[in-house]
Design an enzyme around this catalytic site. Structure first.
Site, PDB file in Angstrom:
ATOM      1  N   SER A 109       2.815  -1.753 -10.520  1.00 54.99           N
ATOM      2  CA  SER A 109       1.680  -0.603  -9.804  1.00 54.99           C
ATOM      3  C   SER A 109       0.647  -0.639 -10.810  1.00 54.99           C
ATOM      4  O   SER A 109      -0.464   0.003 -10.532  1.00 54.99           O
ATOM      5  CB  SER A 109       2.642   0.734  -9.527  1.00 54.99           C
ATOM      6  OG  SER A 109       2.795   0.827 -10.918  1.00 54.99           O
ATOM      7  N   CYS A 110       0.512  -0.997 -11.915  1.00 55.78           N
ATOM      8  CA  CYS A 110      -0.556  -0.765 -13.024  1.00 55.78           C
ATOM      9  C   CYS A 110      -1.547  -1.800 -12.383  1.00 55.78           C
ATOM     10  O   CYS A 110      -2.878  -1.599 -13.190  1.00 55.78           O
ATOM     11  CB  CYS A 110       0.014  -1.141 -14.360  1.00 55.78           C
ATOM     12  SG  CYS A 110       0.352  -2.826 -14.596  1.00 55.78           S
ATOM     13  N   TYR A 137      -2.316  -6.520 -19.584  1.00 55.08           N
ATOM     14  CA  TYR A 137      -0.930  -6.784 -18.705  1.00 55.08           C
ATOM     15  C   TYR A 137      -1.481  -6.871 -17.033  1.00 55.08           C
ATOM     16  O   TYR A 137      -1.375  -7.611 -16.488  1.00 55.08           O
ATOM     17  CB  TYR A 137      -0.082  -5.770 -18.975  1.00 55.08           C
ATOM     18  CG  TYR A 137       1.570  -5.818 -18.295  1.00 55.08           C
ATOM     19  CD1 TYR A 137       2.346  -6.813 -18.392  1.00 55.08           C
ATOM     20  CD2 TYR A 137       1.487  -5.016 -17.183  1.00 55.08           C
ATOM     21  CE1 TYR A 137       3.425  -7.148 -17.855  1.00 55.08           C
ATOM     22  CE2 TYR A 137       2.770  -5.080 -16.392  1.00 55.08           C
ATOM     23  CZ  TYR A 137       3.545  -6.009 -16.918  1.00 55.08           C
ATOM     24  OH  TYR A 137       4.778  -6.038 -16.065  1.00 55.08           O
ATOM     25  N   LYS A 141      -1.353  -9.558 -14.328  1.00 52.54           N
ATOM     26  CA  LYS A 141      -0.890  -9.732 -13.181  1.00 52.54           C
ATOM     27  C   LYS A 141      -1.558  -9.745 -11.869  1.00 52.54           C
ATOM     28  O   LYS A 141      -1.275 -10.470 -10.847  1.00 52.54           O
ATOM     29  CB  LYS A 141      -0.049  -8.104 -13.034  1.00 52.54           C
ATOM     30  CG  LYS A 141       1.360  -8.083 -13.974  1.00 52.54           C
ATOM     31  CD  LYS A 141       2.465  -8.753 -13.357  1.00 52.54           C
ATOM     32  CE  LYS A 141       3.439  -8.792 -14.413  1.00 52.54           C
ATOM     33  NZ  LYS A 141       4.484  -9.726 -13.980  1.00 52.54           N
TER      34      LYS A 141
HETATM   35  N1  NAP Z   1      10.300  -2.377 -15.627  1.00 51.38           N
HETATM   36  C1  NAP Z   1       9.444  -1.786 -14.903  1.00 51.38           C
HETATM   37  O1  NAP Z   1       9.506  -0.707 -14.771  1.00 51.38           O
HETATM   38  C2  NAP Z   1       8.701  -2.789 -13.844  1.00 51.38           C
HETATM   39  C3  NAP Z   1       7.957  -2.154 -13.229  1.00 51.38           C
HETATM   40  C4  NAP Z   1       6.936  -2.787 -12.212  1.00 51.38           C
HETATM   41  C5  NAP Z   1       7.252  -4.049 -12.103  1.00 51.38           C
HETATM   42  N2  NAP Z   1       7.906  -4.805 -13.123  1.00 51.38           N
HETATM   43  C6  NAP Z   1       7.859  -6.334 -13.143  1.00 51.38           C
HETATM   44  O2  NAP Z   1       9.260  -6.870 -12.855  1.00 51.38           O
HETATM   45  C7  NAP Z   1       9.237  -8.075 -13.655  1.00 51.38           C
HETATM   46  C8  NAP Z   1      10.316  -8.036 -14.679  1.00 51.38           C
HETATM   47  O3  NAP Z   1      10.359  -7.003 -15.729  1.00 51.38           O
HETATM   48  P1  NAP Z   1      11.532  -6.492 -16.276  1.00 51.38           P
HETATM   49  O4  NAP Z   1      11.407  -4.753 -16.400  1.00 51.38           O
HETATM   50  O5  NAP Z   1      12.710  -6.803 -15.736  1.00 51.38           O
HETATM   51  O6  NAP Z   1      11.328  -6.926 -17.729  1.00 51.38           O
HETATM   52  P2  NAP Z   1      12.394  -7.288 -18.889  1.00 51.38           P
HETATM   53  O7  NAP Z   1      13.601  -6.336 -18.800  1.00 51.38           O
HETATM   54  O8  NAP Z   1      11.686  -7.630 -19.986  1.00 51.38           O
HETATM   55  O9  NAP Z   1      12.695  -8.904 -18.345  1.00 51.38           O
HETATM   56  C9  NAP Z   1      11.900  -9.863 -18.549  1.00 51.38           C
HETATM   57  C10 NAP Z   1      12.553 -11.257 -18.642  1.00 51.38           C
HETATM   58  O10 NAP Z   1      11.662 -12.302 -18.802  1.00 51.38           O
HETATM   59  C11 NAP Z   1      12.078 -13.318 -19.880  1.00 51.38           C
HETATM   60  N3  NAP Z   1      10.892 -13.850 -20.425  1.00 51.38           N
HETATM   61  C12 NAP Z   1       9.714 -13.319 -20.902  1.00 51.38           C
HETATM   62  N4  NAP Z   1       9.087 -14.075 -21.420  1.00 51.38           N
HETATM   63  C13 NAP Z   1       9.729 -15.578 -21.130  1.00 51.38           C
HETATM   64  C14 NAP Z   1       9.333 -16.873 -21.271  1.00 51.38           C
HETATM   65  N5  NAP Z   1       8.085 -17.259 -21.930  1.00 51.38           N
HETATM   66  N6  NAP Z   1      10.371 -17.555 -21.019  1.00 51.38           N
HETATM   67  C15 NAP Z   1      11.396 -17.404 -20.334  1.00 51.38           C
HETATM   68  N7  NAP Z   1      11.838 -16.062 -20.266  1.00 51.38           N
HETATM   69  C16 NAP Z   1      10.724 -15.172 -20.390  1.00 51.38           C
HETATM   70  C17 NAP Z   1      12.698 -12.202 -20.958  1.00 51.38           C
HETATM   71  O11 NAP Z   1      13.226 -12.965 -21.699  1.00 51.38           O
HETATM   72  P3  NAP Z   1      13.501 -12.394 -23.230  1.00 51.38           P
HETATM   73  O12 NAP Z   1      13.736 -10.867 -23.175  1.00 51.38           O
HETATM   74  O13 NAP Z   1      14.584 -13.230 -23.687  1.00 51.38           O
HETATM   75  O14 NAP Z   1      12.010 -12.521 -23.968  1.00 51.38           O
HETATM   76  C18 NAP Z   1      13.326 -11.172 -20.003  1.00 51.38           C
HETATM   77  O15 NAP Z   1      14.532 -11.661 -19.664  1.00 51.38           O
HETATM   78  C19 NAP Z   1       7.745  -8.104 -14.409  1.00 51.38           C
HETATM   79  O16 NAP Z   1       6.963  -9.038 -13.628  1.00 51.38           O
HETATM   80  C20 NAP Z   1       7.279  -6.690 -14.426  1.00 51.38           C
HETATM   81  O17 NAP Z   1       5.924  -6.827 -14.372  1.00 51.38           O
HETATM   82  C21 NAP Z   1       8.692  -4.005 -13.984  1.00 51.38           C
END
Ligand code: NAP
Length: 314
Positions: A109-110, A137, A141
């Site tokens: 949403s950002c 960020y 996106k």
């Molecule tokens: N969390 C929220 O509130 C939220 C809200 C809106 C949208 N989203 C979207 O949902 C998606 C996932 O978010 P999340 O909250 O699940 O984040 P997260 O918990 O940090 O998970 C992201 C995953 O991606 C992996 N990753 C990052 N860089 C990488 C790379 N270069 N190669 C391989 N793996 C990599 C990370 O592994 P490592 O930890 O080992 O680096 C981690 O397992 C994002 O696109 C985010 O924008 C999240």
């Protein structure tokens, strides 16, 4: 997407990716292709091409990204913009080149302007300036969702983009410095339960935010992967917001913390309201099921079961 389809969930150890894996497994999808960050660095273009060439996934959920709160975004702007651009460029392009049938890109949403109308419709994208604290960020996106639109227009590649609201749930990041407000508050309330004393929260507590349990988000991802095909973005949210004060009270209730919350009004509040307009998703026939009260309880139960290995400083 039939039950034997080869499905790559990128970022399957993260909050979103792990929820998508749980959902797919619960629905009987058995042919998941998974790689940890250590096994496959998605910033490495050659490695990503080689992976797709060898594994030939048919469907891709792109849930890998560098994610964090305001502090992390402010401290590491270069990492946030570069790594997110690299991951999505590499994965979207390799998916197209290797015959993937469909890809779902996770935005956020950002991407919407700081002063977007509330609730924020998909049509408010790029209508005015972004919130400066996380624009690195957000710009990455926006490039990702535009790349999905461009690959659809030029190559007919079936890439869809969804914009989730703030998410929470099992597997969240509970770091006190680099996490989002909800998991940080759960942890602070839990720790204050033992040490006594109130929990201090930055700002007045009046800003309103929307929260969606990640299992609901995962259900929406699988639903949209099956049913949706368009270059138009889809917002995914709960549809209602709460004030930070109300959130804190619900967390106190879930955690069993009765020491109270104090609001430090000398600290900045941020945007007064951030709520997604979810009418497009509702019209497609999907609605979330996990209320905030219920979701907070589930998340705290998970936190208690993972006191020694939750993500974040210990
Ligand atoms: N969390 C929220 O509130 C939220 C809200 C809106 C949208 N989203 C979207 O949902 C998606 C996932 O978010 P999340 O909250 O699940 O984040 P997260 O918990 O940090 O998970 C992201 C995953 O991606 C992996 N990753 C990052 N860089 C990488 C790379 N270069 N190669 C391989 N793996 C990599 C990370 O592994 P490592 O930890 O080992 O680096 C981690 O397992 C994002 O696109 C985010 O924008 C999240």
């Amino acid at each position: 997407m039939n039950k034997t389809a080869r499905i790559f969930v990128a970022g399957h150890r993260g909050l979103v990716g792990s929820a998508i894996v749980r959902r797919l497994q619960a629905e009987g999808f058995e042919n998941l292709v998974l790689r940890t960050h250590a096994e496959l660095d998605l910033c490495n273009q050659a490695a990503v091409q080689q992976f797709f060439d060898r594994e030939r996934p048919e469907f891709v959920f792109l849930a890998a990204a560098k994610v964090g709160g305001i502090h992390a975004n402010n401290s590491f702007p270069a990492d946030f913009i570069r790594e997110n651009l690299e991951v999505q460029n590499n994965v979207i392009d390799a998916a197209y080149r290797n015959g993937v049938q469909k890809l779902l890109f996770l935005g956020s949403s950002c991407v919407y302007p700081k002063f977007a109308p509330q609730p924020m419709p998909e049509s408010s994208l790029l209508t005015s300036a972004l919130e400066p604290t996380n624009e690195w960020y957000a710009i990455a996106k926006i490039a990702g969702l535009k790349m999905c639109q461009a690959y659809r227009r030029q190559y007919g590649f079936d890439a869809i983009s969804i914009m989730p609201t703030n998410l929470y749930g099992p597997g969240d990041n509970f770091d006190l410095q680099n996490s989002h407000v909800l998991p940080a508050l759960i942890r602070k309330a839990h720790e204050a339960k033992a040490s006594g004393g109130p929990v201090v929260i930055w700002g007045t507590g009046t800003p309103r935010r929307e929260f969606l349990h990640v299992d609901d988000l995962a259900a929406a991802c699988v639903f949209l992967m099956r049913r949706y095909s368009s270059e138009d973005l889809v917002n995914v949210g709960w549809g209602e917001d709460v004030s930070i004060r109300e959130l804190a009270e619900l967390i106190g209730e879930a955690v069993g913390f009765h020491g109270g919350f104090e609001f430090d009004a000398s600290k900045p509040d941020g945007t007064p309201r951030k709520l997604l307009d979810v009418s497009r998703l509702r019209a497609l026939g999907w609605a979330p099921e996990i209320s905030l009260r219920q979701g907070l309880r589930m998340t705290y139960d998970w936190f208690l079961a993972h006191l020694n290995d939750y993500r974040g400083d210990h």
